[in-house]
Scaffold this motif. Structure first.
Motif, PDB file in Angstrom:
ATOM      1  N   HIS A   1     -24.679  76.183 -61.388  1.00  0.00           N
ATOM      2  CA  HIS A   1     -24.608  74.725 -61.563  1.00  0.00           C
ATOM      3  C   HIS A   1     -25.914  74.075 -61.123  1.00  0.00           C
ATOM      4  O   HIS A   1     -26.709  74.683 -60.389  1.00  0.00           O
ATOM      5  CB  HIS A   1     -23.450  74.135 -60.757  1.00  0.00           C
ATOM      6  N   TYR A   2     -26.096  72.857 -61.579  1.00  0.00           N
ATOM      7  CA  TYR A   2     -27.239  72.051 -61.149  1.00  0.00           C
ATOM      8  C   TYR A   2     -26.719  70.918 -60.283  1.00  0.00           C
ATOM      9  O   TYR A   2     -25.788  70.207 -60.669  1.00  0.00           O
ATOM     10  CB  TYR A   2     -28.001  71.475 -62.347  1.00  0.00           C
ATOM     11  N   ASP A   3     -27.311  70.753 -59.106  1.00  0.00           N
ATOM     12  CA  ASP A   3     -26.921  69.700 -58.172  1.00  0.00           C
ATOM     13  C   ASP A   3     -27.952  68.579 -58.247  1.00  0.00           C
ATOM     14  O   ASP A   3     -29.043  68.708 -57.676  1.00  0.00           O
ATOM     15  CB  ASP A   3     -26.843  70.260 -56.753  1.00  0.00           C
ATOM     16  N   PRO A   4     -27.636  67.471 -58.939  1.00  0.00           N
ATOM     17  CA  PRO A   4     -28.614  66.385 -59.080  1.00  0.00           C
ATOM     18  C   PRO A   4     -28.887  65.637 -57.785  1.00  0.00           C
ATOM     19  O   PRO A   4     -29.944  65.021 -57.639  1.00  0.00           O
ATOM     20  CB  PRO A   4     -27.954  65.458 -60.120  1.00  0.00           C
ATOM     21  N   THR A   5     -27.962  65.697 -56.833  1.00  0.00           N
ATOM     22  CA  THR A   5     -28.167  64.980 -55.564  1.00  0.00           C
ATOM     23  C   THR A   5     -29.213  65.668 -54.700  1.00  0.00           C
ATOM     24  O   THR A   5     -29.926  65.007 -53.933  1.00  0.00           O
ATOM     25  CB  THR A   5     -26.843  64.881 -54.777  1.00  0.00           C
TER      26      THR A   5
ATOM     27  N   ILE B   1     -19.716  58.128 -61.165  1.00  0.00           N
ATOM     28  CA  ILE B   1     -18.268  57.995 -61.000  1.00  0.00           C
ATOM     29  C   ILE B   1     -17.636  59.206 -60.311  1.00  0.00           C
ATOM     30  O   ILE B   1     -16.469  59.134 -59.903  1.00  0.00           O
ATOM     31  CB  ILE B   1     -17.567  57.756 -62.346  1.00  0.00           C
ATOM     32  N   ALA B   2     -18.377  60.289 -60.157  1.00  0.00           N
ATOM     33  CA  ALA B   2     -17.815  61.520 -59.598  1.00  0.00           C
ATOM     34  C   ALA B   2     -17.140  61.334 -58.232  1.00  0.00           C
ATOM     35  O   ALA B   2     -16.018  61.818 -58.025  1.00  0.00           O
ATOM     36  CB  ALA B   2     -18.891  62.602 -59.515  1.00  0.00           C
ATOM     37  N   PRO B   3     -17.775  60.639 -57.261  1.00  0.00           N
ATOM     38  CA  PRO B   3     -17.117  60.484 -55.951  1.00  0.00           C
ATOM     39  C   PRO B   3     -15.795  59.731 -56.041  1.00  0.00           C
ATOM     40  O   PRO B   3     -14.825  60.092 -55.366  1.00  0.00           O
ATOM     41  CB  PRO B   3     -18.156  59.695 -55.139  1.00  0.00           C
ATOM     42  N   VAL B   4     -15.754  58.679 -56.874  1.00  0.00           N
ATOM     43  CA  VAL B   4     -14.531  57.893 -57.026  1.00  0.00           C
ATOM     44  C   VAL B   4     -13.456  58.727 -57.705  1.00  0.00           C
ATOM     45  O   VAL B   4     -12.293  58.745 -57.285  1.00  0.00           O
ATOM     46  CB  VAL B   4     -14.799  56.606 -57.838  1.00  0.00           C
TER      47      VAL B   4
ATOM     48  N   ASN C   1      -7.334  63.312 -57.011  1.00  0.00           N
ATOM     49  CA  ASN C   1      -6.584  64.036 -55.984  1.00  0.00           C
ATOM     50  C   ASN C   1      -5.366  63.248 -55.508  1.00  0.00           C
ATOM     51  O   ASN C   1      -4.376  63.832 -55.066  1.00  0.00           O
ATOM     52  CB  ASN C   1      -7.482  64.341 -54.783  1.00  0.00           C
ATOM     53  N   SER C   2      -5.440  61.933 -55.598  1.00  0.00           N
ATOM     54  CA  SER C   2      -4.341  61.078 -55.132  1.00  0.00           C
ATOM     55  C   SER C   2      -3.307  60.807 -56.221  1.00  0.00           C
ATOM     56  O   SER C   2      -2.167  60.438 -55.914  1.00  0.00           O
ATOM     57  CB  SER C   2      -4.897  59.738 -54.643  1.00  0.00           C
ATOM     58  N   ALA C   3      -3.692  60.986 -57.468  1.00  0.00           N
ATOM     59  CA  ALA C   3      -2.846  60.577 -58.595  1.00  0.00           C
ATOM     60  C   ALA C   3      -1.460  61.209 -58.563  1.00  0.00           C
ATOM     61  O   ALA C   3      -0.440  60.508 -58.652  1.00  0.00           O
ATOM     62  CB  ALA C   3      -3.548  60.903 -59.912  1.00  0.00           C
ATOM     63  N   TRP C   4      -1.409  62.527 -58.452  1.00  0.00           N
ATOM     64  CA  TRP C   4      -0.107  63.203 -58.517  1.00  0.00           C
ATOM     65  C   TRP C   4       0.749  62.920 -57.296  1.00  0.00           C
ATOM     66  O   TRP C   4       1.975  62.869 -57.388  1.00  0.00           O
ATOM     67  CB  TRP C   4      -0.294  64.701 -58.713  1.00  0.00           C
ATOM     68  N   PHE C   5       0.109  62.745 -56.132  1.00  0.00           N
ATOM     69  CA  PHE C   5       0.867  62.400 -54.932  1.00  0.00           C
ATOM     70  C   PHE C   5       1.574  61.054 -55.118  1.00  0.00           C
ATOM     71  O   PHE C   5       2.771  60.923 -54.851  1.00  0.00           O
ATOM     72  CB  PHE C   5      -0.063  62.338 -53.718  1.00  0.00           C
ATOM     73  N   LEU C   6       0.825  60.073 -55.612  1.00  0.00           N
ATOM     74  CA  LEU C   6       1.407  58.749 -55.842  1.00  0.00           C
ATOM     75  C   LEU C   6       2.506  58.812 -56.897  1.00  0.00           C
ATOM     76  O   LEU C   6       3.572  58.211 -56.749  1.00  0.00           O
ATOM     77  CB  LEU C   6       0.316  57.772 -56.281  1.00  0.00           C
TER      78      LEU C   6
ATOM     79  N   GLY D   1      -0.388  55.880 -59.990  1.00  0.00           N
ATOM     80  CA  GLY D   1      -0.762  57.275 -60.183  1.00  0.00           C
ATOM     81  C   GLY D   1      -1.334  57.514 -61.572  1.00  0.00           C
ATOM     82  O   GLY D   1      -2.299  58.264 -61.738  1.00  0.00           O
ATOM     83  N   ILE D   2      -0.740  56.878 -62.564  1.00  0.00           N
ATOM     84  CA  ILE D   2      -1.235  56.998 -63.941  1.00  0.00           C
ATOM     85  C   ILE D   2      -2.653  56.440 -64.055  1.00  0.00           C
ATOM     86  O   ILE D   2      -3.532  57.053 -64.670  1.00  0.00           O
ATOM     87  CB  ILE D   2      -0.291  56.269 -64.917  1.00  0.00           C
ATOM     88  N   LEU D   3      -2.877  55.284 -63.460  1.00  0.00           N
ATOM     89  CA  LEU D   3      -4.206  54.661 -63.504  1.00  0.00           C
ATOM     90  C   LEU D   3      -5.236  55.544 -62.808  1.00  0.00           C
ATOM     91  O   LEU D   3      -6.363  55.704 -63.294  1.00  0.00           O
ATOM     92  CB  LEU D   3      -4.160  53.283 -62.855  1.00  0.00           C
ATOM     93  N   PHE D   4      -4.838  56.133 -61.690  1.00  0.00           N
ATOM     94  CA  PHE D   4      -5.745  57.026 -60.969  1.00  0.00           C
ATOM     95  C   PHE D   4      -6.065  58.265 -61.804  1.00  0.00           C
ATOM     96  O   PHE D   4      -7.211  58.706 -61.867  1.00  0.00           O
ATOM     97  CB  PHE D   4      -5.132  57.437 -59.633  1.00  0.00           C
ATOM     98  N   PHE D   5      -5.023  58.818 -62.453  1.00  0.00           N
ATOM     99  CA  PHE D   5      -5.246  60.025 -63.248  1.00  0.00           C
ATOM    100  C   PHE D   5      -6.083  59.721 -64.486  1.00  0.00           C
ATOM    101  O   PHE D   5      -6.817  60.584 -64.974  1.00  0.00           O
ATOM    102  CB  PHE D   5      -3.917  60.650 -63.661  1.00  0.00           C
ATOM    103  N   ALA D   6      -5.981  58.504 -64.987  1.00  0.00           N
ATOM    104  CA  ALA D   6      -6.777  58.104 -66.157  1.00  0.00           C
ATOM    105  C   ALA D   6      -8.267  58.241 -65.864  1.00  0.00           C
ATOM    106  O   ALA D   6      -9.058  58.530 -66.771  1.00  0.00           O
ATOM    107  CB  ALA D   6      -6.444  56.671 -66.562  1.00  0.00           C
ATOM    108  N   SER D   7      -8.651  58.049 -64.605  1.00  0.00           N
ATOM    109  CA  SER D   7     -10.060  58.190 -64.249  1.00  0.00           C
ATOM    110  C   SER D   7     -10.529  59.633 -64.447  1.00  0.00           C
ATOM    111  O   SER D   7     -11.680  59.875 -64.831  1.00  0.00           O
ATOM    112  CB  SER D   7     -10.291  57.759 -62.800  1.00  0.00           C
TER     113      SER D   7
END
Length: 229
Positions: free
Chosen positions: A74-78, A123-126, A132-137, A153-159
């Motif tokens: 992989h390439y790490d741009p950070t 957007i990766a950090p968000v 990770n929270s989507a399915w829990f919610l 949860g649906i809105l979170f998973f949409a991301s």
């Protein structure tokens, strides 16, 4: 009738995506293993390939380093680090130079501020948190009959779905750049280019499959949410 969450009849929605994902994993492993055994005629390693392409493109601030694992490249741009697995870093195969060139493709994207890569990195950090929270919610919403949590949860998973969609042009473009760079630097012969394409296409299929599975999962969540109204 009540079903445990992961045994809902709606699981059938995921079946086409899961079959494609399984095929994609099989394809990438078999293609990679096949061309890992085929030496490139130039006799160069993946690390040498990466260094030559980086230098050719005037990129001198990216470090090429070896990491453990298989297909962990992989390439790490950070950190501006291009990390290659042992088989790719030291390997002199068609697969090694194909994957090394693909990862350099990401470094070139970064150097040229390629918009989809910039968006994905932003957007990766968000997305990491929301996915990770989507399915829990969603699960809590089902368990306690709290539709509002299911909707969140649906809105979170949409991301996560959006992230997968953004990833597609990033990966396809990196593969296109890889082949162009290998050919322009005469690092592959015509017949070797066929092998490079097969390796890169197999890898790309995994991203397509992941996107389809994520979309179908989102559709399933929406249908489950609708059944609670």
């Amino acid at each position: 009738m009540f079903y445990p969450m992961f045994l809902y009849p709606s699981m059938i929605i995921l079946l086409p995506g899961l079959i494609l994902a399984a095929y994609a994993q099989f394809k990438v492993k078999t293609t990679y293993n096949k061309y890992l055994k085929v030496a490139n005629q130039r006799g160069i390693t993946g690390a040498e390939t990466a260094s030559r392409i980086l230098k050719k493109n005037g990129i001198y601030d990216v470090t090429v380093e070896q990491v453990g694992g298989k297909l962990s490249d992989h390439y790490d741009p950070t950190k501006k680090k291009l990390r290659l697995s042992n088989e790719v870093y030291n390997g002199r195969s068609i697969a090694s130079i194909a994957i090394a060139a693909h990862e350099v493709g990401h470094a070139i994207q970064h150097n040229k501020s390629y918009a989809p890569l910039t968006l994905r990195s932003t957007i990766a950090p968000v997305v990491g948190f929301t996915s990770n929270s989507a399915w829990f919610l969603f699960f809590i919403g089902i368990l306690f009959n709290f539709p509002q949590l299911m909707t969140l949860g649906i809105l979170f998973f949409a991301s996560a779905v959006i992230f997968n969609i953004v990833t597609l042009p990033v990966e396809f473009n990196a593969s296109s750049r890889a082949l162009t760079q290998l050919e322009s630097e005469y690092l592959v012969y015509d017949d070797e280019g066929i092998g490079v394409k097969k390796v890169l296409n197999a890898a790309a299929l995994t991203y397509v499959a992941a996107t389809i599975v994520a979309f179908l999962q989102l559709l399933r969540m929406v249908l489950l949410r609708g059944s609670r109204d």
